[in-house]
Design a protein around this motif. Structure first.
Motif, PDB file in Angstrom:
ATOM      1  N   THR A  26       0.831  -1.207   0.000  1.00  0.00           N
ATOM      2  CA  THR A  26       0.000   0.000   0.000  1.00  0.00           C
ATOM      3  C   THR A  26       0.861   1.251   0.000  1.00  0.00           C
ATOM      4  O   THR A  26       0.599   2.211  -0.738  1.00  0.00           O
ATOM      5  N   ALA A  27       1.907   1.258   0.831  1.00  0.00           N
ATOM      6  CA  ALA A  27       2.805   2.413   0.902  1.00  0.00           C
ATOM      7  C   ALA A  27       3.509   2.642  -0.427  1.00  0.00           C
ATOM      8  O   ALA A  27       3.673   3.786  -0.875  1.00  0.00           O
ATOM      9  N   LEU A  28       3.920   1.566  -1.086  1.00  0.00           N
ATOM     10  CA  LEU A  28       4.624   1.699  -2.355  1.00  0.00           C
ATOM     11  C   LEU A  28       3.681   2.103  -3.487  1.00  0.00           C
ATOM     12  O   LEU A  28       4.091   2.802  -4.426  1.00  0.00           O
ATOM     13  N   GLU A  29       2.429   1.672  -3.410  1.00  0.00           N
ATOM     14  CA  GLU A  29       1.436   2.136  -4.380  1.00  0.00           C
ATOM     15  C   GLU A  29       1.282   3.653  -4.292  1.00  0.00           C
ATOM     16  O   GLU A  29       1.223   4.354  -5.312  1.00  0.00           O
ATOM     17  N   ASP A  30       1.216   4.159  -3.055  1.00  0.00           N
ATOM     18  CA  ASP A  30       1.109   5.606  -2.847  1.00  0.00           C
ATOM     19  C   ASP A  30       2.351   6.320  -3.381  1.00  0.00           C
ATOM     20  O   ASP A  30       2.254   7.389  -3.997  1.00  0.00           O
ATOM     21  N   ALA A  31       3.521   5.720  -3.148  1.00  0.00           N
ATOM     22  CA  ALA A  31       4.764   6.328  -3.623  1.00  0.00           C
ATOM     23  C   ALA A  31       4.789   6.378  -5.150  1.00  0.00           C
ATOM     24  O   ALA A  31       5.228   7.367  -5.744  1.00  0.00           O
ATOM     25  N   LYS A  32       4.289   5.320  -5.774  1.00  0.00           N
ATOM     26  CA  LYS A  32       4.244   5.298  -7.242  1.00  0.00           C
ATOM     27  C   LYS A  32       3.300   6.372  -7.767  1.00  0.00           C
ATOM     28  O   LYS A  32       3.638   7.103  -8.715  1.00  0.00           O
ATOM     29  N   CYS A  33       2.118   6.477  -7.147  1.00  0.00           N
ATOM     30  CA  CYS A  33       1.151   7.489  -7.580  1.00  0.00           C
ATOM     31  C   CYS A  33       1.725   8.895  -7.430  1.00  0.00           C
ATOM     32  O   CYS A  33       1.547   9.754  -8.302  1.00  0.00           O
ATOM     33  N   GLU A  34       2.408   9.142  -6.313  1.00  0.00           N
ATOM     34  CA  GLU A  34       3.008  10.458  -6.093  1.00  0.00           C
ATOM     35  C   GLU A  34       4.069  10.756  -7.147  1.00  0.00           C
ATOM     36  O   GLU A  34       4.156  11.877  -7.661  1.00  0.00           O
ATOM     37  N   ALA A  35       4.865   9.746  -7.495  1.00  0.00           N
ATOM     38  CA  ALA A  35       5.906   9.951  -8.497  1.00  0.00           C
ATOM     39  C   ALA A  35       5.302  10.226  -9.867  1.00  0.00           C
ATOM     40  O   ALA A  35       5.773  11.105 -10.608  1.00  0.00           O
ATOM     41  N   LEU A  36       4.227   9.515 -10.202  1.00  0.00           N
ATOM     42  CA  LEU A  36       3.576   9.732 -11.490  1.00  0.00           C
ATOM     43  C   LEU A  36       2.896  11.096 -11.541  1.00  0.00           C
ATOM     44  O   LEU A  36       2.898  11.766 -12.573  1.00  0.00           O
ATOM     45  N   GLU A  37       2.299  11.499 -10.420  1.00  0.00           N
ATOM     46  CA  GLU A  37       1.679  12.824 -10.354  1.00  0.00           C
ATOM     47  C   GLU A  37       2.721  13.919 -10.550  1.00  0.00           C
ATOM     48  O   GLU A  37       2.480  14.918 -11.248  1.00  0.00           O
ATOM     49  N   ALA A  38       3.885  13.719  -9.931  1.00  0.00           N
ATOM     50  CA  ALA A  38       4.951  14.712 -10.075  1.00  0.00           C
ATOM     51  C   ALA A  38       5.425  14.774 -11.524  1.00  0.00           C
ATOM     52  O   ALA A  38       5.658  15.854 -12.071  1.00  0.00           O
ATOM     53  N   ALA A  39       5.542  13.606 -12.158  1.00  0.00           N
ATOM     54  CA  ALA A  39       5.970  13.580 -13.555  1.00  0.00           C
ATOM     55  C   ALA A  39       4.921  14.220 -14.455  1.00  0.00           C
ATOM     56  O   ALA A  39       5.255  14.954 -15.397  1.00  0.00           O
TER      57      ALA A  39
END
Length: 251
Positions: free
Chosen positions: A127-140
């Motif tokens: 769950t934590a890594l899913e959030d990290a991925k979403c945040e990274a994609l949002e930033a990109a």
């Protein structure tokens, strides 16, 4: 337990007694035989392992417990490997160490409680890594949009591609459609066990034999269908945040 070789009758009696106790406590015949051979051998220090309380874990026999334990260990190792493949780029060193520990050490777990605890830890980490991925994609996505708004035109494609009605594209990587956030995961990183049944279309999206786009959706049941920006989708996997559709691609 140290056995004095000068007292063979006492040693034999101790071996028989130990075997009887283990069998009575629920140990398998194989365990008992192994112990008997060990106790009856040349003098040595022998460590006795407490028999598994398979009845306390809800199983009718040691064989059933062993089969279930092996399946749980295999599942833990496989899930950890999938998470590593999908989210390793977004994990910290400590998080990668936890995942690698589950991959390498699942077979050394001795109790159902240990396996269940690791499984819960794995779910929380995913769950934590899913959030990290979403945040990274949002930033990109935000960075890409800022370039577009500033008048830049990247050579690979315009940042407007994610909003031009063509749905999710490789160049944008993120698309919003009908209240859902669309991203993708690649078969080059995670080879689904059913990938051999599917084919890639001209855009690199995996499609099943009925033409459905193969997707992951954590908030939808396996096998359910719905319409995404690319067309009709079918859920074959989970592992992404609620409200997110992950298209399976060959990119």
């Amino acid at each position: 337990m140290r056995i004095d070789s000068r007292k063979p009758k006492a040693a034999a009696l101790s071996a028989a007694l130990a075997v009887a106790l283990l069998v009575g406590a629920g140990a398998t015949d194989a365990h008992a035989a192994t112990l008997s051979d060990t106790v009856g051998s040349a003098p040595s220090e022998t460590t006795l392992v407490q028999p598994v309380d398979y009845r306390g874990d809800g199983y009718g026999s040691m064989q059933e417990w062993n089969a279930s334990m092996e399946a749980k260990r295999d599942s833990l190792e496989m899930r950890a490997q999938i998470i590593m493949n999908m989210y390793g780029d977004y994990a910290t060193d400590d998080e990668c160490a936890v995942l690698q520990g589950c991959i390498d050490g699942a077979g050394s777990l001795l109790t159902m409680g240990e396996v269940d605890a690791r499984s819960t830890e794995l779910d929380e980490l995913r769950t934590a890594l899913e959030d990290a991925k979403c945040e990274a994609l949002e930033a990109a996505e935000a960075a890409q949009a800022s370039y577009y708004n500033a008048g830049y035109n990247p050579s690979y494609a315009s940042a407007a591609s994610y909003a031009n009605g063509s749905g999710l594209t490789r160049s944008a990587g993120v698309n919003n459609y009908n209240g859902r956030r669309e991203t993708y995961y690649s078969s080059n990183v995670l080879y689904h066990y059913r990938t051999g049944e599917w084919t890639q279309d001209s855009e690199g999206f995996w499609r099943d034999s009925d033409g459905y786009y193969v997707v992951a959706a954590g908030d939808m049941a396996q096998g359910s269908t719905f319409t995404g920006s690319k067309g009709d989708c079918k859920v074959y996997d989970s592992g992404c945040a609620a409200g997110t559709t992950d298209y399976y691609t060959g990119w």
